[in-house]
Motif scaffolding. Structure first.
Motif, PDB file in Angstrom:
ATOM      1  N   ASP A  86      -0.209   7.058  -5.364  1.00 48.51           N
ATOM      2  CA  ASP A  86      -0.893   6.167  -4.431  1.00 48.51           C
ATOM      3  C   ASP A  86      -2.315   5.886  -4.892  1.00 48.51           C
ATOM      4  OD1 ASP A  86       1.167   5.958  -2.471  1.00 48.51           O
ATOM      5  OD2 ASP A  86       0.655   7.944  -1.727  1.00 48.51           O
ATOM      6  N   VAL A  87      -2.923   4.899  -4.284  1.00 49.03           N
ATOM      7  CA  VAL A  87      -4.354   4.678  -4.448  1.00 49.03           C
ATOM      8  C   VAL A  87      -5.038   5.876  -3.801  1.00 49.03           C
ATOM      9  CG1 VAL A  87      -6.297   3.208  -3.786  1.00 49.03           C
ATOM     10  CG2 VAL A  87      -4.118   2.165  -4.441  1.00 49.03           C
ATOM     11  N   LEU A 131      -4.217  -7.822  -3.143  1.00 50.11           N
ATOM     12  CA  LEU A 131      -3.050  -7.151  -2.583  1.00 50.11           C
ATOM     13  C   LEU A 131      -3.353  -6.807  -1.129  1.00 50.11           C
ATOM     14  CD1 LEU A 131      -2.337  -4.670  -5.517  1.00 50.11           C
ATOM     15  CD2 LEU A 131      -1.315  -6.937  -5.147  1.00 50.11           C
ATOM     16  N   HIS A 132      -2.323  -6.847  -0.293  1.00 51.61           N
ATOM     17  CA  HIS A 132      -2.507  -6.560   1.135  1.00 51.61           C
ATOM     18  C   HIS A 132      -1.646  -5.372   1.553  1.00 51.61           C
ATOM     19  CE1 HIS A 132      -4.884 -10.163   1.806  1.00 51.61           C
ATOM     20  NE2 HIS A 132      -4.022 -10.804   1.022  1.00 51.61           N
ATOM     21  N   ASN A 133      -2.146  -4.657   2.562  1.00 51.10           N
ATOM     22  CA  ASN A 133      -1.420  -3.533   3.160  1.00 51.10           C
ATOM     23  C   ASN A 133      -0.959  -2.531   2.100  1.00 51.10           C
ATOM     24  OD1 ASN A 133      -1.697  -4.727   5.738  1.00 51.10           O
ATOM     25  ND2 ASN A 133       0.008  -6.080   5.240  1.00 51.10           N
ATOM     26  N   VAL A 134      -1.920  -2.003   1.371  1.00 54.81           N
ATOM     27  CA  VAL A 134      -1.641  -1.066   0.280  1.00 54.81           C
ATOM     28  C   VAL A 134      -1.718   0.368   0.808  1.00 54.81           C
ATOM     29  CG1 VAL A 134      -2.384  -0.264  -1.994  1.00 54.81           C
ATOM     30  CG2 VAL A 134      -2.578  -2.693  -1.395  1.00 54.81           C
ATOM     31  N   ARG A 135      -0.670   1.138   0.531  1.00 51.83           N
ATOM     32  CA  ARG A 135      -0.640   2.551   0.914  1.00 51.83           C
ATOM     33  C   ARG A 135      -1.670   3.305   0.072  1.00 51.83           C
ATOM     34  NH1 ARG A 135       4.655   4.379  -0.618  1.00 51.83           N
ATOM     35  NH2 ARG A 135       3.648   5.144  -2.487  1.00 51.83           N
ATOM     36  N   ALA A 136      -2.412   4.204   0.730  1.00 54.88           N
ATOM     37  CA  ALA A 136      -3.450   4.952   0.024  1.00 54.88           C
ATOM     38  C   ALA A 136      -3.612   6.332   0.642  1.00 54.88           C
ATOM     39  CB  ALA A 136      -4.774   4.190   0.077  1.00 54.88           C
ATOM     40  N   GLU A 145     -17.489   8.304  -6.938  1.00 55.22           N
ATOM     41  CA  GLU A 145     -17.318   7.001  -6.299  1.00 55.22           C
ATOM     42  C   GLU A 145     -16.136   6.221  -6.854  1.00 55.22           C
ATOM     43  OE1 GLU A 145     -19.373   5.538  -3.795  1.00 55.22           O
ATOM     44  OE2 GLU A 145     -19.989   7.627  -3.595  1.00 55.22           O
ATOM     45  N   GLU A 146     -15.368   6.819  -7.761  1.00 55.07           N
ATOM     46  CA  GLU A 146     -14.265   6.105  -8.382  1.00 55.07           C
ATOM     47  C   GLU A 146     -13.014   6.214  -7.528  1.00 55.07           C
ATOM     48  OE1 GLU A 146     -13.841   7.778 -12.270  1.00 55.07           O
ATOM     49  OE2 GLU A 146     -15.777   7.001 -12.918  1.00 55.07           O
ATOM     50  N   VAL A 147     -12.355   5.084  -7.334  1.00 59.14           N
ATOM     51  CA  VAL A 147     -11.089   5.021  -6.620  1.00 59.14           C
ATOM     52  C   VAL A 147      -9.985   4.981  -7.671  1.00 59.14           C
ATOM     53  CG1 VAL A 147      -9.648   3.614  -5.095  1.00 59.14           C
ATOM     54  CG2 VAL A 147     -12.124   3.786  -4.676  1.00 59.14           C
ATOM     55  N   LEU A 148      -9.008   5.888  -7.562  1.00 56.07           N
ATOM     56  CA  LEU A 148      -7.872   5.849  -8.482  1.00 56.07           C
ATOM     57  C   LEU A 148      -6.922   4.764  -8.009  1.00 56.07           C
ATOM     58  CD1 LEU A 148      -7.069   9.625  -9.101  1.00 56.07           C
ATOM     59  CD2 LEU A 148      -8.481   8.071 -10.459  1.00 56.07           C
ATOM     60  N   LEU A 149      -6.707   3.783  -8.849  1.00 55.67           N
ATOM     61  CA  LEU A 149      -5.806   2.682  -8.528  1.00 55.67           C
ATOM     62  C   LEU A 149      -4.414   3.082  -8.998  1.00 55.67           C
ATOM     63  CD1 LEU A 149      -5.753  -0.130  -7.287  1.00 55.67           C
ATOM     64  CD2 LEU A 149      -6.159  -1.063  -9.557  1.00 55.67           C
ATOM     65  N   GLY A 150      -3.650   3.700  -8.082  1.00 55.97           N
ATOM     66  CA  GLY A 150      -2.347   4.253  -8.408  1.00 55.97           C
ATOM     67  C   GLY A 150      -1.219   3.260  -8.219  1.00 55.97           C
ATOM     68  N   MET A 151      -0.015   3.800  -8.316  1.00 58.70           N
ATOM     69  CA  MET A 151       1.183   2.963  -8.339  1.00 58.70           C
ATOM     70  C   MET A 151       1.488   2.254  -7.029  1.00 58.70           C
ATOM     71  SD  MET A 151       2.126   2.806 -11.400  1.00 58.70           S
ATOM     72  CE  MET A 151       3.680   1.961 -11.167  1.00 58.70           C
ATOM     73  N   SER A 152       0.975   2.725  -5.902  1.00 56.68           N
ATOM     74  CA  SER A 152       1.222   1.993  -4.654  1.00 56.68           C
ATOM     75  C   SER A 152       0.636   0.589  -4.726  1.00 56.68           C
ATOM     76  CB  SER A 152       0.665   2.747  -3.441  1.00 56.68           C
ATOM     77  OG  SER A 152      -0.731   2.911  -3.534  1.00 56.68           O
ATOM     78  N   LEU A 157       2.409  -5.385  -9.240  1.00 55.02           N
ATOM     79  CA  LEU A 157       1.964  -6.231 -10.344  1.00 55.02           C
ATOM     80  C   LEU A 157       2.805  -5.960 -11.579  1.00 55.02           C
ATOM     81  CD1 LEU A 157      -1.845  -5.472  -9.991  1.00 55.02           C
ATOM     82  CD2 LEU A 157      -0.621  -7.423  -9.014  1.00 55.02           C
ATOM     83  N   GLU A 158       2.768  -6.897 -12.513  1.00 56.34           N
ATOM     84  CA  GLU A 158       3.267  -6.629 -13.850  1.00 56.34           C
ATOM     85  C   GLU A 158       2.057  -6.190 -14.656  1.00 56.34           C
ATOM     86  OE1 GLU A 158       5.360  -9.965 -15.648  1.00 56.34           O
ATOM     87  OE2 GLU A 158       5.841 -10.684 -13.634  1.00 56.34           O
ATOM     88  N   PHE A 159       2.223  -5.215 -15.533  1.00 54.57           N
ATOM     89  CA  PHE A 159       1.093  -4.832 -16.374  1.00 54.57           C
ATOM     90  C   PHE A 159       1.573  -4.427 -17.756  1.00 54.57           C
ATOM     91  CE2 PHE A 159       2.147  -1.232 -13.682  1.00 54.57           C
ATOM     92  CZ  PHE A 159       2.199  -0.149 -14.538  1.00 54.57           C
ATOM     93  N   THR A 160       0.785  -4.822 -18.741  1.00 53.19           N
ATOM     94  CA  THR A 160       1.057  -4.464 -20.127  1.00 53.19           C
ATOM     95  C   THR A 160      -0.249  -4.067 -20.779  1.00 53.19           C
ATOM     96  OG1 THR A 160       0.798  -6.767 -20.829  1.00 53.19           O
ATOM     97  CG2 THR A 160       3.046  -6.021 -20.420  1.00 53.19           C
TER      98      THR A 160
END
Length: 174
Positions: A86-87, A131-136, A145-152, A157-160
Protein backbone atom coordinates in the motif's frame (compact mmCIF):
# COMPACT_ATOMS: atom_id res chain seq x y z
CA UNK A 1 37.47 58.63 16.32
CA UNK A 2 39.26 59.82 13.20
CA UNK A 3 37.81 59.69 9.72
CA UNK A 4 40.43 57.15 8.74
CA UNK A 5 39.53 54.66 11.54
CA UNK A 6 35.80 55.15 10.87
CA UNK A 7 36.46 54.36 7.21
CA UNK A 8 38.39 51.20 8.12
CA UNK A 9 35.63 50.11 10.44
CA UNK A 10 32.99 50.64 7.75
CA UNK A 11 35.20 48.71 5.33
CA UNK A 12 35.44 45.78 7.76
CA UNK A 13 31.67 45.79 8.29
CA UNK A 14 31.12 45.75 4.51
CA UNK A 15 33.67 42.93 4.14
CA UNK A 16 31.88 40.83 6.81
CA UNK A 17 28.51 41.53 5.19
CA UNK A 18 29.92 40.57 1.78
CA UNK A 19 31.24 37.23 3.07
CA UNK A 20 28.06 36.58 5.06
CA UNK A 21 25.95 37.12 1.94
CA UNK A 22 28.31 34.90 -0.07
CA UNK A 23 28.02 32.08 2.48
CA UNK A 24 24.24 32.43 2.54
CA UNK A 25 24.04 32.19 -1.25
CA UNK A 26 26.44 29.22 -1.34
CA UNK A 27 24.42 27.39 1.33
CA UNK A 28 21.20 28.04 -0.61
CA UNK A 29 22.75 26.89 -3.91
CA UNK A 30 24.25 23.69 -2.49
CA UNK A 31 21.02 22.91 -0.59
CA UNK A 32 19.06 23.09 -3.85
CA UNK A 33 21.73 21.07 -5.64
CA UNK A 34 21.58 18.34 -2.96
CA UNK A 35 17.76 18.27 -3.09
CA UNK A 36 17.86 17.93 -6.89
CA UNK A 37 20.28 15.00 -6.55
CA UNK A 38 17.93 13.30 -4.05
CA UNK A 39 14.77 14.15 -6.03
CA UNK A 40 15.55 14.76 -9.71
CA UNK A 41 11.79 14.91 -10.38
CA UNK A 42 10.87 18.02 -8.42
CA UNK A 43 8.57 19.13 -11.24
CA UNK A 44 7.58 15.96 -13.09
CA UNK A 45 6.53 16.54 -16.67
CA UNK A 46 3.62 14.80 -18.32
CA UNK A 47 2.95 13.96 -21.92
CA UNK A 48 -0.38 13.07 -23.46
CA UNK A 49 -1.03 10.48 -26.13
CA UNK A 50 -4.11 8.94 -27.65
CA UNK A 51 -5.94 7.75 -24.53
CA UNK A 52 -3.12 8.05 -21.99
CA UNK A 53 -1.06 10.34 -19.79
CA UNK A 54 2.59 9.49 -19.27
CA UNK A 55 5.07 10.71 -16.65
CA UNK A 56 8.81 9.97 -16.97
CA UNK A 57 10.85 9.87 -13.79
CA UNK A 58 14.64 9.88 -13.60
CA UNK A 59 16.29 7.69 -10.97
CA UNK A 60 18.43 9.39 -8.35
CA UNK A 61 22.05 8.50 -7.56
CA UNK A 62 20.98 5.70 -5.19
CA UNK A 63 18.76 4.09 -7.85
CA UNK A 64 15.50 5.23 -6.24
CA UNK A 65 12.67 6.91 -8.08
CA UNK A 66 11.61 9.98 -6.13
CA UNK A 67 9.04 12.51 -7.26
CA UNK A 68 7.26 15.53 -5.94
CA UNK A 69 3.52 14.98 -6.09
CA UNK A 70 0.38 15.70 -4.09
CA UNK A 71 -1.97 14.01 -1.66
CA UNK A 72 -5.37 15.67 -1.45
CA UNK A 73 -3.88 18.78 -3.06
CA UNK A 74 -0.92 19.12 -0.64
CA UNK A 75 2.62 18.75 -1.98
CA UNK A 76 4.50 15.62 -0.81
CA UNK A 77 7.63 13.71 -1.74
CA UNK A 78 7.00 10.20 -3.08
CA UNK A 79 9.45 7.31 -3.19
CA UNK A 80 8.14 4.67 -5.58
CA UNK A 81 8.22 1.26 -3.91
CA UNK A 82 6.92 -1.75 -5.83
CA UNK A 83 7.67 -3.88 -2.76
CA UNK A 84 5.13 -1.99 -0.64
CA UNK A 85 1.60 -3.36 -0.79
CA UNK A 86 0.00 0.00 0.00
CA UNK A 87 0.88 3.66 -0.06
CA UNK A 88 2.58 4.29 3.31
CA UNK A 89 2.42 7.72 4.96
CA UNK A 90 4.46 8.66 8.05
CA UNK A 91 2.11 9.41 10.98
CA UNK A 92 3.23 13.03 11.44
CA UNK A 93 2.72 13.77 7.76
CA UNK A 94 -0.65 11.96 7.82
CA UNK A 95 -1.73 14.27 10.66
CA UNK A 96 -0.79 17.38 8.66
CA UNK A 97 -2.62 15.94 5.62
CA UNK A 98 -5.65 15.30 7.86
CA UNK A 99 -5.76 11.61 6.96
CA UNK A 100 -7.95 9.65 9.36
CA UNK A 101 -6.44 6.57 11.01
CA UNK A 102 -8.78 3.60 10.73
CA UNK A 103 -8.48 -0.07 11.66
CA UNK A 104 -5.06 -1.23 12.92
CA UNK A 105 -3.08 -3.66 10.78
CA UNK A 106 0.14 -5.57 11.48
CA UNK A 107 2.94 -4.58 9.13
CA UNK A 108 5.94 -6.67 8.20
CA UNK A 109 8.77 -4.29 7.35
CA UNK A 110 12.51 -4.53 6.85
CA UNK A 111 12.80 -3.39 10.49
CA UNK A 112 10.45 -6.10 11.79
CA UNK A 113 6.80 -6.11 12.76
CA UNK A 114 4.89 -2.93 13.57
CA UNK A 115 1.37 -1.56 13.57
CA UNK A 116 -0.13 0.76 10.97
CA UNK A 117 -3.61 2.12 10.44
CA UNK A 118 -5.77 1.92 7.33
CA UNK A 119 -6.74 5.16 5.62
CA UNK A 120 -8.03 6.35 2.27
CA UNK A 121 -6.48 9.03 0.05
CA UNK A 122 -9.11 10.92 -1.92
CA UNK A 123 -6.67 12.24 -4.52
CA UNK A 124 -3.07 11.27 -5.28
CA UNK A 125 -1.16 13.04 -8.05
CA UNK A 126 2.18 12.65 -9.83
CA UNK A 127 2.61 15.05 -12.72
CA UNK A 128 -0.77 15.11 -14.46
CA UNK A 129 -1.60 11.54 -13.42
CA UNK A 130 -4.36 11.66 -10.80
CA UNK A 131 -5.65 8.64 -8.88
CA UNK A 132 -8.73 8.65 -6.66
CA UNK A 133 -9.73 6.68 -3.57
CA UNK A 134 -6.32 5.09 -3.04
CA UNK A 135 -5.90 2.62 -0.17
CA UNK A 136 -3.10 3.67 2.18
CA UNK A 137 -1.61 3.14 5.61
CA UNK A 138 -0.66 5.61 8.32
CA UNK A 139 2.63 4.31 9.77
CA UNK A 140 3.58 5.66 13.22
CA UNK A 141 7.11 4.18 13.20
CA UNK A 142 7.98 5.66 9.81
CA UNK A 143 10.24 8.71 10.06
CA UNK A 144 10.78 11.54 7.62
CA UNK A 145 8.62 13.21 5.02
CA UNK A 146 8.76 10.61 2.24
CA UNK A 147 5.58 8.79 1.27
CA UNK A 148 6.12 5.27 -0.09
CA UNK A 149 4.12 5.03 -3.29
CA UNK A 150 3.18 1.35 -3.10
CA UNK A 151 1.19 -1.02 -5.23
CA UNK A 152 -2.25 0.17 -4.10
CA UNK A 153 -1.51 3.18 -6.34
CA UNK A 154 0.92 1.70 -8.86
CA UNK A 155 -1.38 -1.20 -9.81
CA UNK A 156 -3.69 1.39 -11.37
CA UNK A 157 -0.92 2.35 -13.80
CA UNK A 158 1.31 0.72 -16.36
CA UNK A 159 4.97 1.18 -15.54
CA UNK A 160 8.24 0.27 -17.18
CA UNK A 161 11.83 0.97 -16.21
CA UNK A 162 14.71 1.25 -18.64
CA UNK A 163 18.09 3.00 -18.58
CA UNK A 164 17.48 4.74 -15.24
CA UNK A 165 14.07 6.10 -16.27
CA UNK A 166 10.71 4.95 -14.96
CA UNK A 167 7.69 5.58 -17.16
CA UNK A 168 4.27 5.74 -15.47
CA UNK A 169 1.26 5.55 -17.81
CA UNK A 170 -2.37 6.13 -16.93
CA UNK A 171 -4.96 4.99 -19.46
CA UNK A 172 -7.78 7.48 -19.90
CA UNK A 173 -11.17 6.13 -20.85
CA UNK A 174 -13.47 8.51 -22.69
Amino acid sequence: MSEQSAGRRAGRVMWVLFWGAGLLLATHFFGQWEEKKHNPNQVPTSSHGDGFIEVRLAGNGQGHFMSTGAINGTSVLFMLDTGATDVAVPAELADSLKLKSGAPVTLSTANGMSTGYRTQIDSLQVGEIVLHNVRALVVPGMHGEEVLLGMSALKQLEFTQRDGTLVLRQTITP
